[in-house]
Write a protein that holds these residues in place. Structure first.
Motif, PDB file in Angstrom:
ATOM      1  N   SER A  83       0.814  -1.373   0.026  1.00 21.60           N
ATOM      2  CA  SER A  83       0.184   0.152  -0.004  1.00 21.60           C
ATOM      3  C   SER A  83       0.874   1.134  -0.034  1.00 21.60           C
ATOM      4  CB  SER A  83      -0.889  -0.014   1.195  1.00 21.60           C
ATOM      5  OG  SER A  83      -0.108  -0.035   2.387  1.00 21.60           O
ATOM      6  N   GLY A  84       0.536   2.082  -0.678  1.00 19.47           N
ATOM      7  CA  GLY A  84       1.226   3.290  -0.979  1.00 19.47           C
ATOM      8  C   GLY A  84       2.184   3.412  -2.090  1.00 19.47           C
ATOM      9  N   VAL A  85       2.557   2.440  -2.707  1.00 20.75           N
ATOM     10  CA  VAL A  85       3.000   2.463  -3.977  1.00 20.75           C
ATOM     11  C   VAL A  85       2.639   2.621  -5.283  1.00 20.75           C
ATOM     12  CG1 VAL A  85       4.780   0.915  -5.532  1.00 20.75           C
ATOM     13  CG2 VAL A  85       4.957   0.859  -2.894  1.00 20.75           C
ATOM     14  N   PRO A  86       2.629   3.699  -5.858  1.00 17.96           N
ATOM     15  CA  PRO A  86       2.010   4.113  -7.018  1.00 17.96           C
ATOM     16  C   PRO A  86       1.610   2.940  -7.982  1.00 17.96           C
ATOM     17  CG  PRO A  86       3.354   5.782  -6.554  1.00 17.96           C
ATOM     18  CD  PRO A  86       3.873   4.538  -5.660  1.00 17.96           C
ATOM     19  N   ASP A  87       0.451   2.765  -8.591  1.00 19.08           N
ATOM     20  CA  ASP A  87       0.419   1.762  -9.724  1.00 19.08           C
ATOM     21  C   ASP A  87       1.263   2.098 -11.097  1.00 19.08           C
ATOM     22  OD1 ASP A  87      -3.097   2.478 -10.897  1.00 19.08           O
ATOM     23  OD2 ASP A  87      -1.054   3.733 -10.676  1.00 19.08           O
ATOM     24  N   ARG A  88       2.033   2.983 -11.029  1.00 24.04           N
ATOM     25  CA  ARG A  88       2.963   3.375 -12.233  1.00 24.04           C
ATOM     26  C   ARG A  88       4.170   2.252 -12.040  1.00 24.04           C
ATOM     27  NH1 ARG A  88       6.101   7.185 -11.873  1.00 24.04           N
ATOM     28  NH2 ARG A  88       5.890   7.706  -9.475  1.00 24.04           N
ATOM     29  N   PHE A  89       4.371   1.677 -10.900  1.00 30.91           N
ATOM     30  CA  PHE A  89       5.365   0.899 -10.799  1.00 30.91           C
ATOM     31  C   PHE A  89       4.632  -0.688 -10.804  1.00 30.91           C
ATOM     32  CE2 PHE A  89       8.814   3.035  -9.403  1.00 30.91           C
ATOM     33  CZ  PHE A  89       8.323   4.408  -8.717  1.00 30.91           C
ATOM     34  N   SER A  90       5.264  -1.721 -11.830  1.00 34.09           N
ATOM     35  CA  SER A  90       4.710  -3.008 -11.903  1.00 34.09           C
ATOM     36  C   SER A  90       5.791  -4.059 -11.973  1.00 34.09           C
ATOM     37  CB  SER A  90       3.859  -3.029 -13.080  1.00 34.09           C
ATOM     38  OG  SER A  90       4.312  -2.841 -14.241  1.00 34.09           O
ATOM     39  N   GLY A  91       5.644  -4.962 -11.396  1.00 32.32           N
ATOM     40  CA  GLY A  91       6.707  -6.030 -11.643  1.00 32.32           C
ATOM     41  C   GLY A  91       6.130  -7.590 -12.494  1.00 32.32           C
ATOM     42  N   SER A  92       7.038  -8.102 -12.942  1.00 28.45           N
ATOM     43  CA  SER A  92       6.654  -9.455 -13.582  1.00 28.45           C
ATOM     44  C   SER A  92       7.837 -10.268 -13.515  1.00 28.45           C
ATOM     45  CB  SER A  92       6.347  -9.018 -15.195  1.00 28.45           C
ATOM     46  OG  SER A  92       7.523  -8.602 -15.773  1.00 28.45           O
ATOM     47  N   LYS A  93       7.485 -11.729 -13.832  1.00 28.89           N
ATOM     48  CA  LYS A  93       8.708 -12.577 -13.889  1.00 28.89           C
ATOM     49  C   LYS A  93       8.320 -13.608 -14.792  1.00 28.89           C
ATOM     50  CE  LYS A  93       9.527 -16.716 -11.209  1.00 28.89           C
ATOM     51  NZ  LYS A  93       9.587 -17.340  -9.829  1.00 28.89           N
ATOM     52  N   SER A  94       9.293 -14.209 -15.671  1.00 30.87           N
ATOM     53  CA  SER A  94       9.232 -15.248 -16.687  1.00 30.87           C
ATOM     54  C   SER A  94      10.341 -16.076 -16.730  1.00 30.87           C
ATOM     55  CB  SER A  94       8.945 -14.732 -17.906  1.00 30.87           C
ATOM     56  OG  SER A  94       8.774 -15.605 -19.101  1.00 30.87           O
ATOM     57  N   GLY A  95      10.252 -17.085 -16.347  1.00 30.91           N
ATOM     58  CA  GLY A  95      11.409 -18.123 -16.101  1.00 30.91           C
ATOM     59  C   GLY A  95      12.349 -17.680 -15.120  1.00 30.91           C
ATOM     60  N   THR A  96      13.573 -17.622 -15.698  1.00 28.79           N
ATOM     61  CA  THR A  96      14.665 -17.281 -14.783  1.00 28.79           C
ATOM     62  C   THR A  96      15.113 -15.617 -14.703  1.00 28.79           C
ATOM     63  OG1 THR A  96      16.304 -17.622 -16.563  1.00 28.79           O
ATOM     64  CG2 THR A  96      15.811 -19.455 -14.689  1.00 28.79           C
ATOM     65  N   SER A  97      13.977 -14.990 -15.417  1.00 29.66           N
ATOM     66  CA  SER A  97      14.363 -13.527 -15.314  1.00 29.66           C
ATOM     67  C   SER A  97      13.116 -12.638 -14.936  1.00 29.66           C
ATOM     68  CB  SER A  97      14.298 -13.004 -16.722  1.00 29.66           C
ATOM     69  OG  SER A  97      15.629 -13.440 -17.328  1.00 29.66           O
ATOM     70  N   ALA A  98      13.099 -11.412 -14.696  1.00 33.88           N
ATOM     71  CA  ALA A  98      12.187 -10.683 -14.023  1.00 33.88           C
ATOM     72  C   ALA A  98      12.052  -9.140 -14.481  1.00 33.88           C
ATOM     73  CB  ALA A  98      12.033 -10.577 -12.383  1.00 33.88           C
ATOM     74  N   SER A  99      11.401  -8.558 -14.428  1.00 33.07           N
ATOM     75  CA  SER A  99      11.431  -7.025 -14.891  1.00 33.07           C
ATOM     76  C   SER A  99      10.482  -6.230 -14.000  1.00 33.07           C
ATOM     77  CB  SER A  99      10.730  -6.948 -16.217  1.00 33.07           C
ATOM     78  OG  SER A  99      11.539  -7.409 -17.353  1.00 33.07           O
ATOM     79  N   LEU A 100      11.165  -4.938 -13.772  1.00 34.76           N
ATOM     80  CA  LEU A 100      10.413  -3.878 -13.071  1.00 34.76           C
ATOM     81  C   LEU A 100      10.115  -2.756 -13.987  1.00 34.76           C
ATOM     82  CD1 LEU A 100       9.438  -2.523 -10.450  1.00 34.76           C
ATOM     83  CD2 LEU A 100      11.712  -1.140 -10.380  1.00 34.76           C
ATOM     84  N   ALA A 101       8.845  -2.354 -14.232  1.00 32.79           N
ATOM     85  CA  ALA A 101       8.450  -1.259 -15.329  1.00 32.79           C
ATOM     86  C   ALA A 101       7.926  -0.044 -14.433  1.00 32.79           C
ATOM     87  CB  ALA A 101       7.497  -1.844 -16.406  1.00 32.79           C
ATOM     88  N   ILE A 102       8.422   1.091 -15.016  1.00 30.14           N
ATOM     89  CA  ILE A 102       7.984   2.297 -14.436  1.00 30.14           C
ATOM     90  C   ILE A 102       7.329   3.135 -15.499  1.00 30.14           C
ATOM     91  CG2 ILE A 102       8.793   4.366 -12.939  1.00 30.14           C
ATOM     92  CD1 ILE A 102      11.285   3.079 -12.430  1.00 30.14           C
ATOM     93  N   SER A 103       5.951   3.228 -15.478  1.00 31.95           N
ATOM     94  CA  SER A 103       5.231   4.104 -16.463  1.00 31.95           C
ATOM     95  C   SER A 103       5.171   5.378 -16.026  1.00 31.95           C
ATOM     96  CB  SER A 103       3.966   3.384 -16.780  1.00 31.95           C
ATOM     97  OG  SER A 103       3.144   3.393 -15.655  1.00 31.95           O
ATOM     98  N   GLY A 104       4.926   6.485 -16.900  1.00 29.67           N
ATOM     99  CA  GLY A 104       4.801   7.725 -16.333  1.00 29.67           C
ATOM    100  C   GLY A 104       5.982   8.212 -15.667  1.00 29.67           C
ATOM    101  N   LEU A 105       7.018   8.016 -16.049  1.00 32.89           N
ATOM    102  CA  LEU A 105       8.341   8.327 -15.342  1.00 32.89           C
ATOM    103  C   LEU A 105       8.238   9.827 -14.692  1.00 32.89           C
ATOM    104  CD1 LEU A 105      11.053   7.106 -14.549  1.00 32.89           C
ATOM    105  CD2 LEU A 105      11.813   8.095 -16.478  1.00 32.89           C
ATOM    106  N   ARG A 106       8.550   9.996 -13.462  1.00 31.81           N
ATOM    107  CA  ARG A 106       8.524  11.380 -12.687  1.00 31.81           C
ATOM    108  C   ARG A 106      10.119  11.567 -12.156  1.00 31.81           C
ATOM    109  NH1 ARG A 106       2.672  11.570  -9.768  1.00 31.81           N
ATOM    110  NH2 ARG A 106       3.737  13.750  -9.112  1.00 31.81           N
TER     111      ARG A 106
END
Lengths: 125, 111
Positions: free
Chosen positions: B57-80
């Motif tokens: 709670s409190g983390v904006p939904d502009r931040f999203s995480g995903s995982k596939s196999g042996t890798s993961a990603s963090l995406a930041i949309s609407g960069l500020r």
């Protein structure tokens, strides 16, 4: 509100020991663990291990085994991390963090959700 | 020394989308959950994503995480501008006792 307040900066000579404290407030201390993470100057994060607030069980990272001791005092809701035989490469900021572990969808989870501000430990002759 | 590899830097202009990768192996990301931490300059890390894609709670939904196999990603949309920070992925590693490993870290710069 959950808070972790750490002890002040320390300067130690090589071979000495340091003991850092972390006083918790705002939650039930025995329901969570406390982990210790350090960060050398300009470097990344390194987990040293954690201790259960419930029963004092510890889990140390292999590279610190034999040199680190983590303890808790449930009467004061305080966790301690002692590192012995200090070397110059132990110079770092040491963070305590509330540690959560359990199972979710049959897999284990482990993470730190609230962090202290850090304690700078400098090892220098 | 870290077993989780991240690019050292990433950048974008305000409003853009930035993605950070985290590459591991079958003993860590491939078989365990992934977490992401944000460290603003001169401050303690802050939990950003837990259990692969959950936001505290409190983390904006502009931040999203995903995982596939042996890798993961963090995406930041609407960069500020306030997103300028170091970002670390983390995971449990089954190969050694008590080993919770962090990634090498990625410095995000807002141009």
């Amino acid at each position: 509100q959950v808070h972790l307040v750490q002890s002040g900066a320390e300067v130690k000579k090589p071979g000495a020991s340091v003991k850092v404290s972390c006083k918790a407030s705002g939650y039930t201390f025995t329901s969570y663990g406390i982990s210790w993470v350090r960060q050398a100057p300009g470097q990344g994060l390194e987990c040293m291990g954690w201790i259960s607030g419930y029963n004092g069980n510890t889990n140390y990272a292999q590279r610190f085994q034999g040199r680190v001791t983590m303890t808790t005092d449930t009467s004061t809701n305080t966790a301690y991390m002692e590192l012995r035989s200090l070397r110059s490469d132990d110079t770092a900021v040491y963070y305590c963090a509330r540690f959560l572990s359990g199972t979710y969808l049959l897999d284990y989870y482990y993470y730190m959700d609230v962090w202290g501000k850090g304690t700078t430990v400098t090892v220098s002759s | 020394q870290s077993v989780l590899t991240q690019p050292p830097s990433a950048s974008g202009t305000p409003g853009q989308r930035v993605s950070i990768s985290c590459s591991g192996s079958s003993s860590n990301i491939g078989s365990n959950y992934v977490y992401w931490y944000q460290q603003l300059p001169g401050t303690a890390p802050k939990l950003l994503i837990y259990i692969n894609d959950q936001r505290p709670s409190g983390v904006p939904d502009r931040f999203s995480g995903s995982k596939s196999g042996t890798s993961a990603s963090l995406a930041i949309s609407g960069l500020r501008s306030e997103d300028e920070a170091d970002y670390y992925c983390a995971a449990w590693d089954d190969s050694l006792t008590g080993r919770y490993v962090f990634g090498t870290g990625t410095k995000v710069t807002v141009l």
